[in-house]
Design a protein around this motif. Structure first.
Motif, PDB file in Angstrom:
ATOM      1  N   SER A 279     -10.533   5.561  -1.175  1.00 21.65           N
ATOM      2  CA  SER A 279      -9.787   5.656   0.083  1.00 21.65           C
ATOM      3  C   SER A 279      -9.781   7.062   0.650  1.00 21.65           C
ATOM      4  CB  SER A 279      -8.327   5.249  -0.144  1.00 21.65           C
ATOM      5  OG  SER A 279      -8.241   3.957  -0.666  1.00 21.65           O
ATOM      6  N   VAL A 280      -9.475   7.115   1.937  1.00 21.18           N
ATOM      7  CA  VAL A 280      -9.158   8.366   2.604  1.00 21.18           C
ATOM      8  C   VAL A 280      -7.738   8.240   3.142  1.00 21.18           C
ATOM      9  CG1 VAL A 280     -11.525   8.957   3.253  1.00 21.18           C
ATOM     10  CG2 VAL A 280     -10.123   7.656   4.841  1.00 21.18           C
ATOM     11  N   GLU A 281      -7.043   9.366   3.215  1.00 19.09           N
ATOM     12  CA  GLU A 281      -5.729   9.419   3.836  1.00 19.09           C
ATOM     13  C   GLU A 281      -5.889  10.235   5.103  1.00 19.09           C
ATOM     14  OE1 GLU A 281      -1.192  10.500   2.615  1.00 19.09           O
ATOM     15  OE2 GLU A 281      -2.738  11.929   2.015  1.00 19.09           O
ATOM     16  N   ILE A 282      -5.758   9.584   6.247  1.00 21.22           N
ATOM     17  CA  ILE A 282      -5.920  10.244   7.532  1.00 21.22           C
ATOM     18  C   ILE A 282      -4.546  10.715   7.985  1.00 21.22           C
ATOM     19  CG2 ILE A 282      -6.698   9.974   9.910  1.00 21.22           C
ATOM     20  CD1 ILE A 282      -8.554   7.715   8.867  1.00 21.22           C
ATOM     21  N   VAL A 283      -4.406  12.049   8.120  1.00 14.19           N
ATOM     22  CA  VAL A 283      -3.113  12.667   8.413  1.00 14.19           C
ATOM     23  C   VAL A 283      -3.183  13.372   9.759  1.00 14.19           C
ATOM     24  CG1 VAL A 283      -1.389  14.324   7.609  1.00 14.19           C
ATOM     25  CG2 VAL A 283      -2.773  13.057   5.943  1.00 14.19           C
ATOM     26  N   ASN A 284      -2.221  13.091  10.628  1.00 13.02           N
ATOM     27  CA  ASN A 284      -2.144  13.809  11.898  1.00 13.02           C
ATOM     28  C   ASN A 284      -1.374  15.100  11.659  1.00 13.02           C
ATOM     29  OD1 ASN A 284      -1.731  14.865  14.410  1.00 13.02           O
ATOM     30  ND2 ASN A 284      -1.111  12.946  15.362  1.00 13.02           N
ATOM     31  N   ASP A 285      -2.117  16.203  11.552  1.00  7.79           N
ATOM     32  CA  ASP A 285      -1.519  17.524  11.315  1.00  7.79           C
ATOM     33  C   ASP A 285      -1.253  18.289  12.602  1.00  7.79           C
ATOM     34  OD1 ASP A 285      -1.332  17.464   8.527  1.00  7.79           O
ATOM     35  OD2 ASP A 285      -3.413  18.066   8.280  1.00  7.79           O
ATOM     36  N   ASP A 286      -1.502  17.682  13.738  1.00 13.02           N
ATOM     37  CA  ASP A 286      -1.261  18.360  15.007  1.00 13.02           C
ATOM     38  C   ASP A 286       0.223  18.314  15.337  1.00 13.02           C
ATOM     39  OD1 ASP A 286      -3.405  19.640  16.315  1.00 13.02           O
ATOM     40  OD2 ASP A 286      -4.372  17.709  16.642  1.00 13.02           O
ATOM     41  N   GLY A 287       0.735  19.413  15.822  1.00  8.99           N
ATOM     42  CA  GLY A 287       2.150  19.506  16.145  1.00  8.99           C
ATOM     43  C   GLY A 287       2.573  18.647  17.316  1.00  8.99           C
ATOM     44  N   GLU A 288       1.674  18.410  18.274  1.00  7.89           N
ATOM     45  CA  GLU A 288       2.068  17.684  19.481  1.00  7.89           C
ATOM     46  C   GLU A 288       1.113  16.560  19.860  1.00  7.89           C
ATOM     47  OE1 GLU A 288       2.517  20.574  22.574  1.00  7.89           O
ATOM     48  OE2 GLU A 288       3.911  21.776  21.418  1.00  7.89           O
ATOM     49  N   LEU A 289      -0.129  16.602  19.374  1.00  9.05           N
ATOM     50  CA  LEU A 289      -1.122  15.625  19.803  1.00  9.05           C
ATOM     51  C   LEU A 289      -1.021  14.310  19.036  1.00  9.05           C
ATOM     52  CD1 LEU A 289      -4.330  17.845  20.106  1.00  9.05           C
ATOM     53  CD2 LEU A 289      -2.869  17.006  21.953  1.00  9.05           C
ATOM     54  N   ILE A 290      -1.220  13.228  19.745  1.00 10.47           N
ATOM     55  CA  ILE A 290      -1.320  11.907  19.131  1.00 10.47           C
ATOM     56  C   ILE A 290      -2.802  11.641  18.885  1.00 10.47           C
ATOM     57  CG2 ILE A 290      -1.035   9.438  19.546  1.00 10.47           C
ATOM     58  CD1 ILE A 290       1.500  10.122  21.118  1.00 10.47           C
ATOM     59  N   HIS A 291      -3.116  11.037  17.749  1.00  7.12           N
ATOM     60  CA  HIS A 291      -4.486  10.644  17.437  1.00  7.12           C
ATOM     61  C   HIS A 291      -4.532   9.143  17.219  1.00  7.12           C
ATOM     62  CE1 HIS A 291      -6.007  14.730  17.099  1.00  7.12           C
ATOM     63  NE2 HIS A 291      -4.911  15.038  16.423  1.00  7.12           N
TER      64      HIS A 291
END
Length: 112
Positions: free
Chosen positions: A51-63
């Motif tokens: 597996s991969v764990e996809i993490v949104n590390d952006d402070g304001e952006l939605i992915h």
């Protein structure tokens, strides 16, 4: 004799604990950060079932990570900052994960 049995039991327990820890680390998903409109790292190699764990590390952006492939597909939906999604890759192949919001974002996944 009892001391040898106790030491033997202790050694067996330590070996078992090490094997369990190693097996657990094999199951730990590879972390993929989404920051600055990019996946990091931009490419990973996995074994089928990992597996991969996809993490949104952006402070304001939605992915919005997704994959549309004849052999395998997924869609994380909108990922708010700080959110995490774990995706298992069950089949061998070469895949490109894209972001539905930031079209230049690409993650190459090779599954052997």
């Amino acid at each position: 004799m009892r001391r040898h049995l106790a030491l033997g039991g202790l050694m067996a327990a330590l070996l078992l604990a090490g094997a369990v820890a190693m097996a657990a680390s094999d199951l730990t998903p590879q972390r993929i950060a989404q920051k600055g409109r990019a996946f990091a790292p931009g490419a990973v190699a996995l074994k089928a079932g990992e597996s991969v764990e996809i993490v949104n590390d952006d402070g304001e952006l939605i992915h919005h990570a997704y994959l549309d492939h004849p052999d395998f597909a997924f869609d994380t939906g909108e990922q708010a900052p700080g959110s995490r999604t774990v995706v298992a890759f069950p089949k061998k192949g070469s895949f490109t994960v894209l972001c539905g919001i930031h079209p230049k974002m690409k993650l190459a996944v090779t599954v052997k």
